[in-house]
Design a protein around this motif. Sequence first.
Motif, PDB file in Angstrom:
ATOM      1  N   ILE A 169      33.126  47.352  31.292  1.00  0.00           N
ATOM      2  CA  ILE A 169      34.160  46.175  30.964  1.00  0.00           C
ATOM      3  C   ILE A 169      35.779  46.627  31.370  1.00  0.00           C
ATOM      4  O   ILE A 169      36.217  47.727  31.280  1.00  0.00           O
ATOM      5  CB  ILE A 169      34.227  45.911  29.496  1.00  0.00           C
ATOM      6  CG1 ILE A 169      32.911  45.679  28.886  1.00  0.00           C
ATOM      7  CG2 ILE A 169      35.383  45.048  28.990  1.00  0.00           C
ATOM      8  CD1 ILE A 169      32.635  45.344  27.457  1.00  0.00           C
ATOM      9  N   THR A 170      36.241  45.485  32.038  1.00  0.00           N
ATOM     10  CA  THR A 170      37.769  45.596  32.718  1.00  0.00           C
ATOM     11  C   THR A 170      38.533  44.759  32.060  1.00  0.00           C
ATOM     12  O   THR A 170      38.202  43.364  31.987  1.00  0.00           O
ATOM     13  CB  THR A 170      37.736  45.583  34.081  1.00  0.00           C
ATOM     14  OG1 THR A 170      37.081  46.789  34.661  1.00  0.00           O
ATOM     15  CG2 THR A 170      39.183  45.854  34.524  1.00  0.00           C
ATOM     16  N   LEU A 171      39.632  45.008  31.372  1.00  0.00           N
ATOM     17  CA  LEU A 171      40.610  44.178  30.709  1.00  0.00           C
ATOM     18  C   LEU A 171      41.779  44.242  31.501  1.00  0.00           C
ATOM     19  O   LEU A 171      42.200  45.495  32.042  1.00  0.00           O
ATOM     20  CB  LEU A 171      40.844  44.611  29.365  1.00  0.00           C
ATOM     21  CG  LEU A 171      39.644  44.551  28.385  1.00  0.00           C
ATOM     22  CD1 LEU A 171      40.249  44.978  27.046  1.00  0.00           C
ATOM     23  CD2 LEU A 171      39.176  43.099  28.073  1.00  0.00           C
ATOM     24  N   PHE A 172      42.530  43.261  31.709  1.00  0.00           N
ATOM     25  CA  PHE A 172      43.511  43.213  32.854  1.00  0.00           C
ATOM     26  C   PHE A 172      44.697  42.322  32.005  1.00  0.00           C
ATOM     27  O   PHE A 172      44.279  41.163  31.476  1.00  0.00           O
ATOM     28  CB  PHE A 172      43.358  42.562  34.209  1.00  0.00           C
ATOM     29  CG  PHE A 172      44.563  42.034  35.017  1.00  0.00           C
ATOM     30  CD1 PHE A 172      45.325  43.066  35.580  1.00  0.00           C
ATOM     31  CD2 PHE A 172      44.948  40.892  35.224  1.00  0.00           C
ATOM     32  CE1 PHE A 172      46.261  42.797  36.174  1.00  0.00           C
ATOM     33  CE2 PHE A 172      45.910  40.467  35.917  1.00  0.00           C
ATOM     34  CZ  PHE A 172      46.761  41.366  36.456  1.00  0.00           C
ATOM     35  N   GLY A 173      46.111  42.655  32.216  1.00  0.00           N
ATOM     36  CA  GLY A 173      47.200  41.858  31.849  1.00  0.00           C
ATOM     37  C   GLY A 173      48.293  42.208  32.561  1.00  0.00           C
ATOM     38  O   GLY A 173      48.463  43.368  32.946  1.00  0.00           O
ATOM     39  N   SER A 174      49.163  41.463  32.762  1.00  0.00           N
ATOM     40  CA  SER A 174      50.343  41.618  33.578  1.00  0.00           C
ATOM     41  C   SER A 174      51.406  40.709  33.277  1.00  0.00           C
ATOM     42  O   SER A 174      51.069  39.498  32.661  1.00  0.00           O
ATOM     43  CB  SER A 174      50.054  41.756  35.182  1.00  0.00           C
ATOM     44  OG  SER A 174      51.138  41.629  36.020  1.00  0.00           O
ATOM     45  N   TYR A 175      52.773  41.088  33.770  1.00  0.00           N
ATOM     46  CA  TYR A 175      53.736  39.859  33.803  1.00  0.00           C
ATOM     47  C   TYR A 175      54.597  39.946  35.127  1.00  0.00           C
ATOM     48  O   TYR A 175      55.658  40.041  34.983  1.00  0.00           O
ATOM     49  CB  TYR A 175      54.746  40.397  32.449  1.00  0.00           C
ATOM     50  CG  TYR A 175      55.609  39.003  32.155  1.00  0.00           C
ATOM     51  CD1 TYR A 175      54.882  37.803  31.489  1.00  0.00           C
ATOM     52  CD2 TYR A 175      57.005  39.021  32.862  1.00  0.00           C
ATOM     53  CE1 TYR A 175      55.652  36.757  31.105  1.00  0.00           C
ATOM     54  CE2 TYR A 175      57.664  37.770  32.122  1.00  0.00           C
ATOM     55  CZ  TYR A 175      57.318  36.576  31.536  1.00  0.00           C
ATOM     56  OH  TYR A 175      57.905  35.569  31.390  1.00  0.00           O
ATOM     57  N   MET A 176      53.833  40.416  36.166  1.00  0.00           N
ATOM     58  CA  MET A 176      54.651  40.494  37.496  1.00  0.00           C
ATOM     59  C   MET A 176      53.150  39.972  38.396  1.00  0.00           C
ATOM     60  O   MET A 176      52.193  40.116  38.300  1.00  0.00           O
ATOM     61  CB  MET A 176      54.469  41.868  37.762  1.00  0.00           C
ATOM     62  CG  MET A 176      54.952  42.279  39.124  1.00  0.00           C
ATOM     63  SD  MET A 176      55.604  43.839  39.725  1.00  0.00           S
ATOM     64  CE  MET A 176      57.121  44.058  38.393  1.00  0.00           C
ATOM     65  N   TYR A 177      54.073  38.930  39.157  1.00  0.00           N
ATOM     66  CA  TYR A 177      53.052  38.305  40.174  1.00  0.00           C
ATOM     67  C   TYR A 177      53.579  38.543  41.464  1.00  0.00           C
ATOM     68  O   TYR A 177      54.899  38.485  41.892  1.00  0.00           O
ATOM     69  CB  TYR A 177      53.337  36.771  39.986  1.00  0.00           C
ATOM     70  CG  TYR A 177      52.827  35.930  40.996  1.00  0.00           C
ATOM     71  CD1 TYR A 177      51.655  35.804  41.448  1.00  0.00           C
ATOM     72  CD2 TYR A 177      53.846  34.949  41.411  1.00  0.00           C
ATOM     73  CE1 TYR A 177      51.350  34.905  42.342  1.00  0.00           C
ATOM     74  CE2 TYR A 177      53.434  33.883  42.446  1.00  0.00           C
ATOM     75  CZ  TYR A 177      52.263  34.014  43.083  1.00  0.00           C
ATOM     76  OH  TYR A 177      51.851  33.079  44.231  1.00  0.00           O
ATOM     77  N   LEU A 178      52.748  38.888  42.421  1.00  0.00           N
ATOM     78  CA  LEU A 178      52.926  39.274  43.852  1.00  0.00           C
ATOM     79  C   LEU A 178      52.108  38.283  44.666  1.00  0.00           C
ATOM     80  O   LEU A 178      50.818  38.775  44.750  1.00  0.00           O
ATOM     81  CB  LEU A 178      52.914  40.566  44.302  1.00  0.00           C
ATOM     82  CG  LEU A 178      53.925  41.790  43.447  1.00  0.00           C
ATOM     83  CD1 LEU A 178      53.530  43.091  43.926  1.00  0.00           C
ATOM     84  CD2 LEU A 178      55.294  41.254  43.769  1.00  0.00           C
ATOM     85  N   PRO A 179      52.631  37.379  45.343  1.00  0.00           N
ATOM     86  CA  PRO A 179      51.785  36.348  46.044  1.00  0.00           C
ATOM     87  C   PRO A 179      51.094  36.927  47.328  1.00  0.00           C
ATOM     88  O   PRO A 179      51.494  38.196  47.944  1.00  0.00           O
ATOM     89  CB  PRO A 179      52.519  35.041  46.157  1.00  0.00           C
ATOM     90  CG  PRO A 179      53.948  35.734  46.294  1.00  0.00           C
ATOM     91  CD  PRO A 179      54.081  36.845  45.452  1.00  0.00           C
ATOM     92  N   THR A 180      50.347  36.271  47.990  1.00  0.00           N
ATOM     93  CA  THR A 180      49.603  36.352  49.448  1.00  0.00           C
ATOM     94  C   THR A 180      50.830  36.752  50.277  1.00  0.00           C
ATOM     95  O   THR A 180      52.013  35.860  50.336  1.00  0.00           O
ATOM     96  CB  THR A 180      48.819  35.361  49.750  1.00  0.00           C
ATOM     97  OG1 THR A 180      47.643  35.786  49.017  1.00  0.00           O
ATOM     98  CG2 THR A 180      48.634  35.379  51.385  1.00  0.00           C
TER      99      THR A 180
END
Length: 466
Positions: A169-180
């Motif tokens: 099981i992998t849980l992921f959370g973030s408040y940072m976005y780096l687009p293509t």
Amino acid sequence: MRENKLFQTFRLVSTFFKKVSHKTIMFMVMSLFGSQSLYADFGSIVDIGMAGDFYFSDGSANNGQVFANLLIQNTWSDSQLWVDVGAGGLVGDTAHSYIKAPQLFYRMGKRSKFNIVVGRELNDWSYLDSHWNMGMTQPLFKWDTAQPEEQGLTGIFVNIPVVEDTLDITLFGSYMYLPTQGASYQLTDGELRSSNPWFSSPIEAITLSGERIDLNYSLTVPKAQDVVFKPSYGLQIGTPISKMGFIASAFYLNKPRNELVLPFEGALNLSTFKGDINILPQVANHQVAGLDIGAKYSIGKTVLSWVREFGIDYDVPLNTTYPVLSDQDIYSLATVFSVSKKQRVGLSYIKVDRQDTLVEGLFSSTQIDAYAARNRFEEAARVYWEGLLAKVSSKYRVKTKLMYTQSLQKDNVWVSADVRWAASRGLEFFTHCDFFGSSKDQIVGEDFISTYQNNDRCLVGGHYAF
């Protein structure tokens, strides 16, 4: 000439924030060679190289390239520091450069046990997405669009092995976005230009009532914090994709789309008699879910994949023309198997099920190719062969890969060949060629192949790792 063609490459403008100076590149490259003491503690690889890109069409200019990559991985503790970064650019008076970081993270705990990762890490979210480079789950580095590279999501990953080598099981959370990241460009005197052939510049003029109207482009760049600081979260549960035997994995992500959406303002400037086009990049949020089911056996692997993108939403600027992105389902079947000890063959198929992209705003009655060409492929089949051609010793060997991709809906063909000669333990020479065939006489931007049909080329170079 149709008015809509001027918008066929607007999606590539999403790379506006990634420009960096040559001084930054040189500082980074010098840093790679200035930390010899670090190598002994962590174990690292510095890879430097040069290449020439030779194009067979007058519409694309030949260029020279330089690049450097650094890989650092600690080996002295249960935890893990992983640094995988690179820099490079085109050589010349109008050289364009880049910095990339596919992975940059610190793992607390052994990978095979409960662990927490902080940073940018690649994850096997979807076999379909990675195999076809669709960029649904993880952003891509598309400085060379024919050879995109996956880059990890950035945030916190909590990995929980429920049953060893069977269920994770992998849980992921973030408040940072780096687009293509795409090819860099310059906006000069109302024109979007790049010396990189993998940036498709929009047309310079349209014809209206028999009169030529030159187009003047501008770009409203949002604040960095309005782009970067975006929340995302996700979950994955299933068997590791590398596991022998039965494979089953499902995931869900709620995050910003890796490609920016590009609404625009358009008007005729009566004082200059030019068409003014102002692009206003926006970050859209979406939800992505998927499932991989298959098996890995002694001579190969077969995977049936499904990915659904839905709930796409973004703030629409006033008085703009913009796309309404519908939900879509993507299906893929892929198999790879060994035909000998050192040769293997792969077969795959992809199909996208979605409605045509609607356009709202002033130009809503116009078919805009950049909005219509939402995916790299809508329906395609691929066959490839790769293997070892020759091996004199453990140091001297020649490897090759041949790939044929057919875009079934658009009747377009892409053939690529890659040959690599390991001349010594750290030195390798390579030749990579791409050839595109389209049923269209002119570029219409319907898919990846038709957009870059003038980019038949061979990339020849070498690199040394130490």
